[in-house]
Scaffold this motif. Structure first.
Motif, mmCIF file in Angstrom:
data_model
loop_
_atom_site.group_PDB
_atom_site.id
_atom_site.type_symbol
_atom_site.label_atom_id
_atom_site.label_comp_id
_atom_site.label_asym_id
_atom_site.label_seq_id
_atom_site.Cartn_x
_atom_site.Cartn_y
_atom_site.Cartn_z
ATOM 1 N N ILE A 85 0.802 -1.238 0.000
ATOM 2 C CA ILE A 85 0.000 0.000 0.000
ATOM 3 C C ILE A 85 0.829 1.280 0.000
ATOM 4 C CG2 ILE A 85 -2.027 -1.058 1.102
ATOM 5 C CD1 ILE A 85 -1.098 0.332 3.765
ATOM 6 N N ASN A 86 2.154 1.195 0.098
ATOM 7 C CA ASN A 86 2.939 2.416 0.309
ATOM 8 C C ASN A 86 3.210 3.223 -0.965
ATOM 9 O OD1 ASN A 86 4.969 0.832 -0.783
ATOM 10 N ND2 ASN A 86 6.444 1.228 0.864
ATOM 11 N N ASP A 87 2.524 2.889 -2.048
ATOM 12 C CA ASP A 87 2.582 3.737 -3.230
ATOM 13 C C ASP A 87 1.754 4.999 -3.029
ATOM 14 O OD1 ASP A 87 0.302 2.006 -3.241
ATOM 15 O OD2 ASP A 87 -0.037 2.474 -5.359
ATOM 16 N N LYS A 88 0.895 5.004 -2.005
ATOM 17 C CA LYS A 88 0.094 6.171 -1.620
ATOM 18 C C LYS A 88 0.276 6.381 -0.118
ATOM 19 C CE LYS A 88 -3.728 4.302 -3.321
ATOM 20 N NZ LYS A 88 -5.120 4.091 -3.703
ATOM 21 N N PRO A 89 -0.051 7.568 0.400
ATOM 22 C CA PRO A 89 0.041 7.779 1.849
ATOM 23 C C PRO A 89 -0.781 6.734 2.604
ATOM 24 C CG PRO A 89 -0.293 9.859 0.718
ATOM 25 C CD PRO A 89 -0.457 8.777 -0.310
ATOM 26 N N TRP A 90 -0.251 6.272 3.723
ATOM 27 C CA TRP A 90 -0.909 5.226 4.494
ATOM 28 C C TRP A 90 -0.808 5.520 5.984
ATOM 29 C CZ3 TRP A 90 2.178 2.186 7.748
ATOM 30 C CH2 TRP A 90 3.556 2.290 7.553
ATOM 31 N N GLN A 114 11.334 4.525 11.744
ATOM 32 C CA GLN A 114 12.179 5.228 10.771
ATOM 33 C C GLN A 114 11.877 4.731 9.351
ATOM 34 O OE1 GLN A 114 15.975 4.302 12.539
ATOM 35 N NE2 GLN A 114 16.084 6.286 13.569
ATOM 36 N N TRP A 115 11.657 3.429 9.209
ATOM 37 C CA TRP A 115 11.314 2.853 7.917
ATOM 38 C C TRP A 115 9.980 3.422 7.425
ATOM 39 C CZ3 TRP A 115 7.330 -0.066 5.957
ATOM 40 C CH2 TRP A 115 7.554 -0.703 4.731
ATOM 41 N N GLY A 116 8.969 3.471 8.299
ATOM 42 C CA GLY A 116 7.672 4.038 7.931
ATOM 43 C C GLY A 116 7.778 5.492 7.522
ATOM 44 N N ASN A 117 8.618 6.219 8.231
ATOM 45 C CA ASN A 117 8.808 7.641 7.985
ATOM 46 C C ASN A 117 9.291 7.906 6.554
ATOM 47 O OD1 ASN A 117 8.567 10.153 9.382
ATOM 48 N ND2 ASN A 117 10.785 10.303 9.453
ATOM 49 N N ASN A 172 8.830 5.658 4.049
ATOM 50 C CA ASN A 172 8.046 4.819 3.135
ATOM 51 C C ASN A 172 6.581 5.241 3.085
ATOM 52 O OD1 ASN A 172 9.551 2.332 1.852
ATOM 53 N ND2 ASN A 172 10.516 2.761 3.823
ATOM 54 N N ASN A 173 6.368 6.567 3.121
ATOM 55 C CA ASN A 173 5.071 7.173 2.823
ATOM 56 C C ASN A 173 4.039 7.048 3.942
ATOM 57 O OD1 ASN A 173 3.891 8.876 1.002
ATOM 58 N ND2 ASN A 173 3.116 7.270 -0.328
ATOM 59 N N GLN A 174 4.444 6.682 5.172
ATOM 60 C CA GLN A 174 3.475 6.699 6.267
ATOM 61 C C GLN A 174 3.162 8.144 6.619
ATOM 62 O OE1 GLN A 174 4.548 4.698 9.932
ATOM 63 N NE2 GLN A 174 2.543 5.101 10.833
ATOM 64 N N LYS A 175 1.872 8.437 6.799
ATOM 65 C CA LYS A 175 1.459 9.808 7.117
ATOM 66 C C LYS A 175 0.707 9.910 8.438
ATOM 67 C CE LYS A 175 3.288 11.415 3.441
ATOM 68 N NZ LYS A 175 4.681 11.794 3.621
ATOM 69 N N TYR A 176 0.094 8.811 8.904
ATOM 70 C CA TYR A 176 -0.729 8.872 10.113
ATOM 71 C C TYR A 176 -0.516 7.631 10.965
ATOM 72 C CZ TYR A 176 -3.002 12.127 6.975
ATOM 73 O OH TYR A 176 -3.239 13.136 6.080
ATOM 74 N N ASN A 179 7.521 12.744 9.682
ATOM 75 C CA ASN A 179 6.558 12.939 8.590
ATOM 76 C C ASN A 179 5.185 12.358 8.912
ATOM 77 O OD1 ASN A 179 8.543 14.103 6.927
ATOM 78 N ND2 ASN A 179 9.232 12.091 6.264
ATOM 79 N N VAL A 180 4.989 11.912 10.156
ATOM 80 C CA VAL A 180 3.785 11.174 10.527
ATOM 81 C C VAL A 180 3.045 11.912 11.633
ATOM 82 C CG1 VAL A 180 2.911 8.981 11.426
ATOM 83 C CG2 VAL A 180 4.892 8.991 9.898
ATOM 84 N N GLU A 181 1.749 12.114 11.414
ATOM 85 C CA GLU A 181 0.904 12.701 12.452
ATOM 86 C C GLU A 181 0.344 11.580 13.323
ATOM 87 O OE1 GLU A 181 -3.189 15.352 12.876
ATOM 88 O OE2 GLU A 181 -2.195 15.223 10.920
#
Length: 129
Positions: A43-48, A73-76, A78-82, A105-107
C-alpha cells in the motif's frame, strides 16, 4: 528462543491495523517488523496509516524498542502519514510517545478506543468506515 505474546495484523484500505496481545519478547517483535514491512509494501505507493491497538498488550522486553524505532524510521521514509494508537496503560502511551520521536513525517493521534481511532483515520482519508 520461542516467541512470547502475539498480534493480529491486516490491511484495510490504506491502513495497517495491528492488535497486540500479552507480553512480547524480541522474537515476536522481529517477526512483527518483518510482516509489517511486507504488508505495507502493498500500500505504500500512496500515503498510508497505522492503527496500533494496545488495549490487550502487556508490554515487552526492553530491547523491543530499538526494533520499533527502526520500524518507525522505515515508515517515515516509506510514505506513512498517520498513526492512531490506543493504549490501556499510561506507561504504554509514554513508551509509544518516546518511540514516535523519529516519526517526523507522521501525524500521531492517541485515541481512547477503536471507534475514535477509526473516525480519525477516516477523517484523514486512509480508512473508510
Amino acid at each position: 528462543m520461542q516467541e512470547h505474546g502475539s498480534y493480529d495484523m491486516k490491511i484495510v484500505d490504506q491502513t495497517l491495523i495491528i492488535k497486540c496481545f500479552d507480553s512480547w519478547n524480541i522474537q515476536t517483535v522481529l517477526r512483527l517488523c518483518k510482516e509489517y514491512k511486507e504488508l505495507v509494501e502493498t500500500i505504500n505507493d500512496k500515503p498510508w496509516a497505522c492503527l496500533v491497538d494496545m488495549t490487550e498488550w502487556e508490554l515487552s522486553t526492553p530491547e523491543m524498542w530499538d526494533e520499533i524505532e527502526k520500524l518507525n524510521q522505515w515508515g517515515n521514509i516509506n510514505n506513512q502519514k498517520y498513526e492512531a494508537v490506543i493504549c490501556s496503560l499510561s506507561i504504554q502511551k509514554m513508551l509509544m510517545e518516546d518511540s514516535h520521536s523519529v516519526l517526523t513525517n507522521v501525524e500521531t493521534n492517541f485515541c481512547q478506543n477503536i471507534d475514535e481511532a477509526y473516525k480519525w483515520l477516516s477523517s484523514m482519508g486512509v480508512l473508510k468506515i
